[in-house]
Design a protein around this motif. Structure first.
Motif, PDB file in Angstrom:
ATOM      1  N   ASP A  34      -9.883 -60.764 -51.712  1.00  0.00           N
ATOM      2  CA  ASP A  34      -9.141 -61.271 -50.560  1.00  0.00           C
ATOM      3  C   ASP A  34      -9.257 -60.321 -49.379  1.00  0.00           C
ATOM      4  O   ASP A  34      -9.430 -60.756 -48.229  1.00  0.00           O
ATOM      5  CB  ASP A  34      -7.672 -61.464 -50.958  1.00  0.00           C
ATOM      6  CG  ASP A  34      -6.873 -62.111 -49.843  1.00  0.00           C
ATOM      7  OD1 ASP A  34      -7.234 -63.232 -49.431  1.00  0.00           O
ATOM      8  OD2 ASP A  34      -5.894 -61.499 -49.387  1.00  0.00           O
ATOM      9  N   GLU A  35      -9.217 -59.017 -49.650  1.00  0.00           N
ATOM     10  CA  GLU A  35      -9.371 -58.032 -48.584  1.00  0.00           C
ATOM     11  C   GLU A  35     -10.786 -58.088 -48.004  1.00  0.00           C
ATOM     12  O   GLU A  35     -10.979 -57.937 -46.790  1.00  0.00           O
ATOM     13  CB  GLU A  35      -9.067 -56.636 -49.123  1.00  0.00           C
ATOM     14  CG  GLU A  35      -9.234 -55.506 -48.116  1.00  0.00           C
ATOM     15  CD  GLU A  35      -8.257 -55.596 -46.960  1.00  0.00           C
ATOM     16  OE1 GLU A  35      -8.518 -54.946 -45.925  1.00  0.00           O
ATOM     17  OE2 GLU A  35      -7.244 -56.317 -47.065  1.00  0.00           O
ATOM     18  N   ARG A  38     -11.103 -60.849 -45.542  1.00  0.00           N
ATOM     19  CA  ARG A  38     -10.480 -60.524 -44.260  1.00  0.00           C
ATOM     20  C   ARG A  38     -11.385 -59.624 -43.419  1.00  0.00           C
ATOM     21  O   ARG A  38     -11.617 -59.873 -42.226  1.00  0.00           O
ATOM     22  CB  ARG A  38      -9.136 -59.836 -44.493  1.00  0.00           C
ATOM     23  CG  ARG A  38      -8.333 -59.581 -43.222  1.00  0.00           C
ATOM     24  CD  ARG A  38      -7.103 -58.751 -43.523  1.00  0.00           C
ATOM     25  NE  ARG A  38      -7.463 -57.426 -43.993  1.00  0.00           N
ATOM     26  CZ  ARG A  38      -7.864 -56.434 -43.174  1.00  0.00           C
ATOM     27  NH1 ARG A  38      -7.958 -56.647 -41.861  1.00  0.00           N
ATOM     28  NH2 ARG A  38      -8.148 -55.254 -43.657  1.00  0.00           N
ATOM     29  N   THR A  39     -11.940 -58.554 -44.039  1.00  0.00           N
ATOM     30  CA  THR A  39     -12.789 -57.633 -43.279  1.00  0.00           C
ATOM     31  C   THR A  39     -14.098 -58.315 -42.847  1.00  0.00           C
ATOM     32  O   THR A  39     -14.582 -58.071 -41.734  1.00  0.00           O
ATOM     33  CB  THR A  39     -13.107 -56.398 -44.123  1.00  0.00           C
ATOM     34  OG1 THR A  39     -13.725 -56.796 -45.353  1.00  0.00           O
ATOM     35  CG2 THR A  39     -11.843 -55.620 -44.436  1.00  0.00           C
ATOM     36  N   SER A  41     -14.455 -61.455 -42.203  1.00  0.00           N
ATOM     37  CA  SER A  41     -14.130 -62.360 -41.098  1.00  0.00           C
ATOM     38  C   SER A  41     -14.098 -61.610 -39.779  1.00  0.00           C
ATOM     39  O   SER A  41     -14.579 -62.111 -38.750  1.00  0.00           O
ATOM     40  CB  SER A  41     -12.787 -63.052 -41.366  1.00  0.00           C
ATOM     41  OG  SER A  41     -12.844 -63.821 -42.550  1.00  0.00           O
ATOM     42  N   ASP A  42     -13.539 -60.401 -39.822  1.00  0.00           N
ATOM     43  CA  ASP A  42     -13.545 -59.585 -38.597  1.00  0.00           C
ATOM     44  C   ASP A  42     -14.968 -59.213 -38.194  1.00  0.00           C
ATOM     45  O   ASP A  42     -15.324 -59.245 -37.007  1.00  0.00           O
ATOM     46  CB  ASP A  42     -12.717 -58.313 -38.816  1.00  0.00           C
ATOM     47  CG  ASP A  42     -11.232 -58.622 -39.035  1.00  0.00           C
ATOM     48  OD1 ASP A  42     -10.795 -59.726 -38.648  1.00  0.00           O
ATOM     49  OD2 ASP A  42     -10.526 -57.766 -39.624  1.00  0.00           O
ATOM     50  N   ARG A  67     -14.093 -68.754 -49.697  1.00  0.00           N
ATOM     51  CA  ARG A  67     -12.686 -69.181 -49.602  1.00  0.00           C
ATOM     52  C   ARG A  67     -12.421 -70.377 -50.512  1.00  0.00           C
ATOM     53  O   ARG A  67     -11.374 -70.451 -51.171  1.00  0.00           O
ATOM     54  CB  ARG A  67     -12.359 -69.546 -48.152  1.00  0.00           C
ATOM     55  CG  ARG A  67     -12.290 -68.352 -47.204  1.00  0.00           C
ATOM     56  CD  ARG A  67     -11.689 -68.773 -45.865  1.00  0.00           C
ATOM     57  NE  ARG A  67     -11.635 -67.670 -44.920  1.00  0.00           N
ATOM     58  CZ  ARG A  67     -12.519 -67.459 -43.952  1.00  0.00           C
ATOM     59  NH1 ARG A  67     -13.539 -68.308 -43.802  1.00  0.00           N
ATOM     60  NH2 ARG A  67     -12.398 -66.434 -43.140  1.00  0.00           N
TER      61      ARG A  67
END
Length: 444
Positions: A34-35, A38-39, A41-42, A67
């Motif tokens: 999950d982390e 997120r990274t 996506s950035d 996802r």
């Protein structure tokens, strides 16, 4: 009984600890995945800003797939912590599935981000790279006059066919350098106007144009050196070929040698005269092949002269002898199948295999180069057939009835002697005597 229940309790506790450890690992992997989403996506946002939406589409599609599949992993993780009790098998299955999905997600995102690392690095260093392209264009442009001089010098020395690979390098390299300079200007203007994707495309094409121009310019210098080396080697091959022709005169009567000498002399005569444009690479290749062919046939002819050729009649005689011995052995063994042991049958099978591999028969011409091998195979076949016959005689002799009253096969009376001790077996004994006499005559 207490010991039994105690062991069962320890097993349950060990299984529970194993299930808890797997659940903990699955939970940690899920948090890490999950982390990572997120990274990544950035990173995608920054990559799109640097490269544009089209260049980053593979990473965006990978994030969507991750996802979607991690939603299943979160659902399985939720089932592990709801109020419904779970069996050990259910916990093990869910934990393994969560770990599998998380591992797949990490690998997919690693692959996509690594593919974008190079283009992103170039995009971020675009001003520096553009300056390097312009310096390379200036440096390579300064070499173009010398390239033109080199090609003119090569044209006066070598034929058009020999220069086919480099004759157009000057013009092509000049065009590529102009294209690289133009691409660098376009990349710079598009980047200033915010059109990052077009700017990166122009930058990539400019980099490739500089690389190709460098290869073309270097190829001209390399060709001149290689051509000089080919000319030097050609001179050495010419000298060596003339010496080989002189050394082969004493065996020029051999047809193969005479043919190879003719070919080599023809190649020597076809060499371009001094002072005329030539193709040293093609001439070197043809002359080297002709010289090597002469070396092969001369070595073969000298070897044959040092080793006399086996007469054709000797080979036929050996084949005839092998066929005769093989026929006798085959006849005797097939006539006493129940009495012949494995050794004799094995020797016969080996002899028959060699005879099948021997492609010639008596009266069939055998090439001179194959006569030694044919003679050796025929002798080996005859030897194995003879051994098979000897072993067969031993087996037949050991099977002859021995006993009082002339019952043996070696010349006893015609009484009731048989292998069982009674009864008239005149036909069998008579056959044994005939075969025995045949074998005795053969081995005597």
């Amino acid at each position: 009984m207490a010991g039994f229940w105690g062991n069962r309790k320890k097993e349950r506790e060990a299984q529970a600890a194993e299930d808890a450890e797997l659940t903990r690992r699955a939970s940690s992997a899920l948090v890490a995945a999950d982390e990572r989403i997120r990274t990544t996506s950035d990173e995608l946002v920054y990559a799109e800003a640097e490269l544009g939406a089209d260049a980053t589409r593979p990473l965006r599609e990978a994030l969507d797939a991750v996802r979607q599949h991690l939603a299943e992993a979160f659902h399985l993780h939720q089932l592990n912590h709801d109020e419904i009790p779970d069996t050990s098998e259910e916990l093990q299955s869910r934990g393994a599935r969560i770990l599998q999905l998380c591992e797949w997600a990490q690998e997919l995102l690693d692959d996509r981000t690594e593919a974008l690392a190079g283009p992103i690095e170039r995009a971020r260093r675009a001003p520096e790279i553009i300056d390097g392209i312009r310096r390379d264009v200036e440096r390579l442009s300064a070499r173009l006059p010398q390239v033109k001089v080199t090609i003119d010098r090569l044209t006066s020395r070598y034929s058009a066919e020999a220069l086919r690979k480099v004759s157009g390098n000057h013009a092509e390299a000049s065009q590529l350098l102009d294209f690289a300079s133009h691409g660098a200007d376009i990349s710079e203007r598009r980047r200033e106007s915010g059109q990052r994707e077009q700017a990166n495309l122009a930058l990539e094409t400019a980099i490739e144009a500089v690389r190709r121009a460098t290869t073309l310019i270097d190829a001209v210098d390399s060709y001149e050196v290689e051509a000089l080396r080919a000319e030097s080697t050609l001179d050495a091959i010419v000298l060596d070929s003339r010496e080989d022709l002189a050394a082969a005169r004493d065996i020029a009567g051999v047809p193969a040698v005479a043919g190879a000498m003719t070919v080599l002399e023809k190649e020597l005569g076809s060499l371009a005269p001094a002072g005329t444009p030539t193709d040293p690479f093609a001439e070197l290749t043809r002359l080297r092949e002709a010289n090597a062919a002469l070396d092969v046939v001369v070595a073969k002819a000298r070897e044959r002269a040092a080793r006399p050729v086996v007469p054709q009649a000797h080979v036929w005689h050996a084949i005839d002898d092998a066929d005769r011995q093989l026929g006798v052995a085959r006849s005797v063994i097939s006539g006493h199948r129940g009495w012949i042991g494995a050794d004799a049958r094995t020797r016969l099978a080996e002899a028959e295999r060699i005879r099948l591999d021997l492609a010639w028969s008596s009266g069939t011409p055998v090439p001179e180069d194959d006569r030694d091998q044919a003679m050796a195979d025929a002798r080996r076949c005859g030897q194995l057939a003879s051994e098979a016959l000897q072993l067969a005689q031993r087996d037949i002799d050991s099977s002859r009835p021995q006993g009082p009253g002339g019952g043996n096969w070696g010349g006893g009376g015609w009484g009731g002697g048989n292998r069982g001790g009674g009864g008239d077996v005149m036909g069998g004994i008579l056959g044994g005597l005939v075969i025995g006499s045949i074998l005795d005559g053969i081995f005597d």
